[in-house]
Design an enzyme around this catalytic site. Structure first.
Site, PDB file in Angstrom:
ATOM      1  N   ASP A   1       2.489   5.088  -0.313  1.00 26.73           N
ATOM      2  CA  ASP A   1       1.864   6.285   0.099  1.00 26.73           C
ATOM      3  C   ASP A   1       1.694   7.132  -0.852  1.00 26.73           C
ATOM      4  OD1 ASP A   1       2.547   5.194   2.954  1.00 26.73           O
ATOM      5  OD2 ASP A   1       4.613   6.091   2.905  1.00 26.73           O
TER       6      ASP A   1
ATOM      7  N   ARG B   1      11.183   5.146   3.367  1.00 27.71           N
ATOM      8  CA  ARG B   1      11.560   6.290   3.274  1.00 27.71           C
ATOM      9  C   ARG B   1      12.428   7.040   4.526  1.00 27.71           C
ATOM     10  NH1 ARG B   1       5.919   9.377   2.704  1.00 27.71           N
ATOM     11  NH2 ARG B   1       7.136  11.174   2.932  1.00 27.71           N
TER      12      ARG B   1
ATOM     13  N   ARG C   1       0.758  -1.197   0.007  1.00 29.02           N
ATOM     14  CA  ARG C   1       0.158  -0.240  -0.032  1.00 29.02           C
ATOM     15  C   ARG C   1       0.799   1.152  -0.063  1.00 29.02           C
ATOM     16  NH1 ARG C   1      -4.637  -1.035   4.366  1.00 29.02           N
ATOM     17  NH2 ARG C   1      -5.369   0.979   3.560  1.00 29.02           N
TER      18      ARG C   1
END
Length: 294
Positions: A61, A222, A59
């Site tokens: 971002d 990230r 999923r």
């Protein structure tokens, strides 16, 4: 207990797709916001004339891209049989063609095929590979590329690689992710490496991170990249990311102390590939993953 579909009446399809995530609020459907899942399920409902729900491998971002995303959906065989219309195409081929006609241009379904009902795009995956691309100088800034983060300070790739090696293996990555209530933050990081491709290679002159793990927590990739950028700029020591990992905290770091890892912007991140086991191992793999992460 999970209810198992009847293979005589239901087909499970695997979709392989790519998308430019720039204009989307991530994968997951959100009321009032454009999302990749929302657009895909809208297109599927338009073609099948019934709601169809998808399950995705990762999923992504808001603003994150994908070249190798995978999802699955269950389709009644009675509906699947109608997809080719009067043509002699296989239903899966017809679905890909028809999706191309109704999806936005920045979402492309490359292939569809029937898979065993044991296939689970999310829990059946063995590992996922992400790539993060940065441009750290004017010579490589390309205004036409939306999958590259423009970084204004030069980065030391060798230092970033040395720091990255300290995070490999199975660890609790709480300091590198936003945890979901009731879910574990333990993951196995298989690879975190950096390179600057040379002349004639894809991504020439850019800095490219390759990140592989069995699965990722929210914001984990990230945050891994964000921590290494500090090392590459020389603001943090080589051993600083290992200290962040050991801290197991969501508290923000101070100038001289250790806290949670910083999060870099989303636009340089791309889901590159998702790997699955052979068909005969799908059910066992999904059961193991559910037990660990749910």
């Amino acid at each position: 207990m999970r209810r198992r579909a009847d293979p005589a009446t239901t087909a499970r399809l695997r979709l392989d797709l790519s998308y430019d995530g720039t204009g989307y609020h991530g994968w997951a459907a959100q009321p009032g916001h454009p999302t990749v899942e929302g657009e895909l399920e809208r297109a599927l409902a338009q073609i099948a004339r019934v709601p169809l729900r998808v399950t995705v491998a990762g999923r992504t971002d808001s603003g994150v891209h994908a070249r190798g995303q995978v999802c699955h959906l269950d389709v009644p065989r009675s509906i699947l049989a109608t997809l080719p219309g009067r043509s002699d195409r296989r239903p899966e081929e017809a679905l890909v063609t028809r999706l191309a006609g109704v999806l936005p241009r920045d979402i492309v379904v490359h292939a569809a095929r029937e898979v065993p009902l044991d296939f689970d795009a999310r829990f059946g995956a063995l590992w996922r590979r992400y790539r993060y691309r940065l441009s750290d100088g004017p010579a490589t800034h390309d205004p036409l590329r939306r999958d590259v983060l423009r970084h204004r300070r030069p980065l030391d790739v060798d230092a970033m690689n040395r720091a990255s090696r300290t995070l490999l293996g199975e660890h609790d990555f709480l300091s590198f992710c936003r945890p979901r209530e009731g879910a574990t933050t333990i993951r196995t990081l298989r690879e975190l490496s950096w390179e600057r491709p040379g002349e004639g290679r894809a991504d020439e002159g850019l800095i490219v991170a390759t990140v592989i793990a069995d699965a990722f927590c929210h914001h984990m990739v990230r945050s891994l990249v964000g921590a290494m950028i500090g090392v590459g700029e020389g603001r943090r020591d080589i051993d600083w990311p290992a200290g962040v990992l050991a801290a197991r905290t969501r508290d923000a770091a101070t100038r001289d102390g250790t806290g949670s890892a910083p999060i870099c912007p989303p636009q340089g991140l791309t889901l590159d590939h998702v790997a699955y086991p052979p068909d005969e191992e799908l059910a066992a793999r999904a059961a193991i993953a559910r037990a660990r992460r749910v």
